[in-house]
Write an enzyme that holds these catalytic residues in place. Structure first.
Site, PDB file in Angstrom:
ATOM      1  N   ASP A  12     -52.071  -4.855  57.138  1.00 35.13           N
ATOM      2  CA  ASP A  12     -51.334  -6.026  56.649  1.00 35.13           C
ATOM      3  C   ASP A  12     -52.285  -6.990  55.928  1.00 35.13           C
ATOM      4  OD1 ASP A  12     -52.704  -6.733  58.990  1.00 35.13           O
ATOM      5  OD2 ASP A  12     -51.172  -8.164  59.642  1.00 35.13           O
ATOM      6  N   ASP A  17     -58.430  -7.330  56.823  1.00 38.89           N
ATOM      7  CA  ASP A  17     -57.941  -6.017  56.361  1.00 38.89           C
ATOM      8  C   ASP A  17     -58.566  -5.710  54.994  1.00 38.89           C
ATOM      9  OD1 ASP A  17     -55.200  -5.517  58.175  1.00 38.89           O
ATOM     10  OD2 ASP A  17     -55.601  -7.612  57.755  1.00 38.89           O
ATOM     11  N   ASN A  41     -49.718 -10.412  58.777  1.00 40.88           N
ATOM     12  CA  ASN A  41     -50.391 -11.660  58.404  1.00 40.88           C
ATOM     13  C   ASN A  41     -49.549 -12.442  57.399  1.00 40.88           C
ATOM     14  OD1 ASN A  41     -52.733 -11.288  59.988  1.00 40.88           O
ATOM     15  ND2 ASN A  41     -53.581  -9.897  58.448  1.00 40.88           N
ATOM     16  N   THR A 126     -54.283  -1.515  61.514  1.00 41.96           N
ATOM     17  CA  THR A 126     -54.966  -2.801  61.701  1.00 41.96           C
ATOM     18  C   THR A 126     -53.994  -3.957  61.465  1.00 41.96           C
ATOM     19  OG1 THR A 126     -55.760  -2.819  59.415  1.00 41.96           O
ATOM     20  CG2 THR A 126     -57.229  -1.850  61.055  1.00 41.96           C
ATOM     21  N   GLU A 167     -53.013 -10.804  71.716  1.00 42.80           N
ATOM     22  CA  GLU A 167     -53.671 -10.673  70.408  1.00 42.80           C
ATOM     23  C   GLU A 167     -52.601 -10.545  69.329  1.00 42.80           C
ATOM     24  OE1 GLU A 167     -54.763  -8.683  66.933  1.00 42.80           O
ATOM     25  OE2 GLU A 167     -53.624  -7.661  68.509  1.00 42.80           O
ATOM     26  N   PHE A 168     -52.872 -10.995  68.106  1.00 43.14           N
ATOM     27  CA  PHE A 168     -51.846 -11.091  67.062  1.00 43.14           C
ATOM     28  C   PHE A 168     -51.111  -9.777  66.769  1.00 43.14           C
ATOM     29  CE2 PHE A 168     -50.479 -10.673  62.639  1.00 43.14           C
ATOM     30  CZ  PHE A 168     -49.487 -11.638  62.612  1.00 43.14           C
ATOM     31  N   ASN A 169     -51.831  -8.680  66.517  1.00 47.31           N
ATOM     32  CA  ASN A 169     -51.153  -7.448  66.071  1.00 47.31           C
ATOM     33  C   ASN A 169     -50.158  -6.935  67.110  1.00 47.31           C
ATOM     34  OD1 ASN A 169     -52.510  -7.426  63.656  1.00 47.31           O
ATOM     35  ND2 ASN A 169     -54.107  -6.009  64.348  1.00 47.31           N
ATOM     36  N   HIS A 243     -62.560  -7.934  62.786  1.00 49.50           N
ATOM     37  CA  HIS A 243     -61.584  -7.201  63.614  1.00 49.50           C
ATOM     38  C   HIS A 243     -61.275  -5.834  63.004  1.00 49.50           C
ATOM     39  CE1 HIS A 243     -60.583 -10.917  65.789  1.00 49.50           C
ATOM     40  NE2 HIS A 243     -60.305 -11.518  64.648  1.00 49.50           N
ATOM     41  N   ASP A 244     -60.710  -5.882  61.788  1.00 49.51           N
ATOM     42  CA  ASP A 244     -60.204  -4.637  61.190  1.00 49.51           C
ATOM     43  C   ASP A 244     -61.330  -3.730  60.699  1.00 49.51           C
ATOM     44  OD1 ASP A 244     -57.832  -5.767  61.852  1.00 49.51           O
ATOM     45  OD2 ASP A 244     -57.245  -6.311  59.826  1.00 49.51           O
TER      46      ASP A 244
HETATM   47  C1  BDR Z   1     -55.821  -9.195  63.895  1.00 49.16           C
HETATM   48  O1  BDR Z   1     -54.801 -10.093  63.468  1.00 49.16           O
HETATM   49  C2  BDR Z   1     -54.947 -10.421  62.108  1.00 49.16           C
HETATM   50  O2  BDR Z   1     -55.107 -11.791  61.966  1.00 49.16           O
HETATM   51  C3  BDR Z   1     -56.173  -9.701  61.608  1.00 49.16           C
HETATM   52  O3  BDR Z   1     -55.961  -9.134  60.324  1.00 49.16           O
HETATM   53  C4  BDR Z   1     -56.465  -8.635  62.635  1.00 49.16           C
HETATM   54  O4  BDR Z   1     -55.845  -7.418  62.315  1.00 49.16           O
HETATM   55  C5  BDR Z   1     -56.793  -9.941  64.804  1.00 49.16           C
HETATM   56  O5  BDR Z   1     -56.131 -10.407  65.927  1.00 49.16           O
HETATM   57 CA    CA Z   2     -54.881  -6.999  60.116  1.00 48.81          CA
END
Ligand code: BDR
Ligand code: CA
Length: 317
Positions: A12, A17, A41, A126, A167-169, A243-244
């Site tokens: 995303d 990413d 995102n 990711t 966590e966001f994803n 992260h990614d």
């Molecule tokens: C994840 O969430 C998004 O903000 C980033 O692209 C990453 O994949 C980190 O928590």
């Molecule tokens: Ca991401």
């Protein structure tokens, strides 16, 4: 030379990413079957266009980009524009892409590519897991036909970033994450436990610019600027967590992280803990023989070696 791992990057883009695309392409150590975009995102029209834009910046040959799910399985999309900017790339403007998307939906692209390469393909998600979950729901044999999933998401022993525990994803589409973690596929979870420790600083980017002055490093400099500002305010330290790119790093070289196999369940009901990856870290967890979904959870990272390879790869001509 070791054979290159064949991958689909499901993502995303997204500032990190975009860094992951650059790292994957410039490494030359992955056989990239394509990129599938998902809403996360920012909206999917933006994430998919961003993937094309970054590939064109890299002069990357025609890797397919497929547009995917525009919203989570059961919930509304909550974009992270405060982190990634309105356009998902820290509000950096790249030229409009000349190429266009493959006509297939990302879900069908994943199914077809896996079916053409049974047992061979690694998915590297990711972003939220919506595309992957939809592919598994549409073709229930798919988890058995995939070599591996190496995903960025979740947190085992540390706090979340979207909520106190999530966590966001995973939080963005917990229902999809539940489908994926329960699918029986071989999963490596590259979560906040390791990705928050694998970060770059403004000094790293300045050094990168000094070593290699080209349009890719110039893009990395402006791409990371907003996030360095944001983290300075929030954490009191300017950093961009990779992260990614670390998920891509694990696809390139699985020795960057130490993994532990443990049950991982995703919370989809509780308002308080929605999207938490509940990892059974108890040393005696295997005494519990009720069938539970296991994953390889990254618990430690060799930050120095990974960040060094990431920066050296970006500095390649
Ligand atoms: C994840 O969430 C998004 O903000 C980033 O692209 C990453 O994949 C980190 O928590
Ligand atoms: Ca991401």
């Amino acid at each position: 030379m070791a054979e290159k791992r064949r991958v689909i990057l499901d993502m995303d883009p997204g500032v990190d990413d975009a860094l992951a695309i650059i790292y994957a392409v410039k490494s030359g150590r992955l056989d990239i079957a394509g990129i599938t975009a998902v809403a996360g995102n920012v909206e999917v029209q933006k994430t998919s266009t961003n993937a094309l834009k970054v590939l064109e910046l890299l002069d990357a040959p025609g890797w397919p980009v497929a547009v995917g799910s525009d919203k989570p399985l059961k919930r509304a999309l909550v974009p992270e524009t405060w982190v990634h900017g309105e356009n998902g790339l820290g509000d950096v403007q790249l030229p409009e892409p000349r190429r266009t998307f493959v006509p297939q939906h990302a879900v069908d692209f994943i199914i077809e590519t896996v079916r053409k390469n049974p047992g061979e393909l690694t998915l590297v998600p990711t972003g939220p897991l919506t595309n992957v979950a939809r592919a598994f729901l549409k073709d229930p044999q798919l988890p058995k036909l995939i070599k591996e999933i190496i995903l960025m998401g979740g947190a085992a022993s540390t706090h979340g970033n979207s909520t106190a525990v999530a966590e966001f994803n995973i939080w963005a589409d917990p229902d999809a994450a539940k489908v994926v973690f329960r699918s029986g596929a071989d999963i490596t979870m590259v979560g906040l436990d390791v990705t928050m420790r694998a970060y770059i600083t403004p000094e790293d980017v300045q050094e990168l610019r000094r070593i290699r002055d080209n349009r890719v490093t110039a893009f990395v400099e402006v791409l990371t600027r907003q996030m360095f500002g944001l983290t300075a305010k929030i954490f009191g330290k300017s950093m961009v967590a990779l992260h990614d790119p670390l998920a891509v790093g694990m696809a390139i070289d699985s020795s960057y992280c130490t993994v532990e196999r443990m049950p991982v369940e995703v919370e989809t009901e509780s308002q308080l803990t929605l999207g938490q990856t509940v990892c059974d870290r108890r040393p005696w967890r295997d005494l519990d023989t009720t069938p539970r979904p296991y994953a390889k959870v990254c618990v430690a990272v060799d930050r120095e070696r990974f960040v060094e390879d990431f920066l050296a790869t970006l500095a390649h001509q």
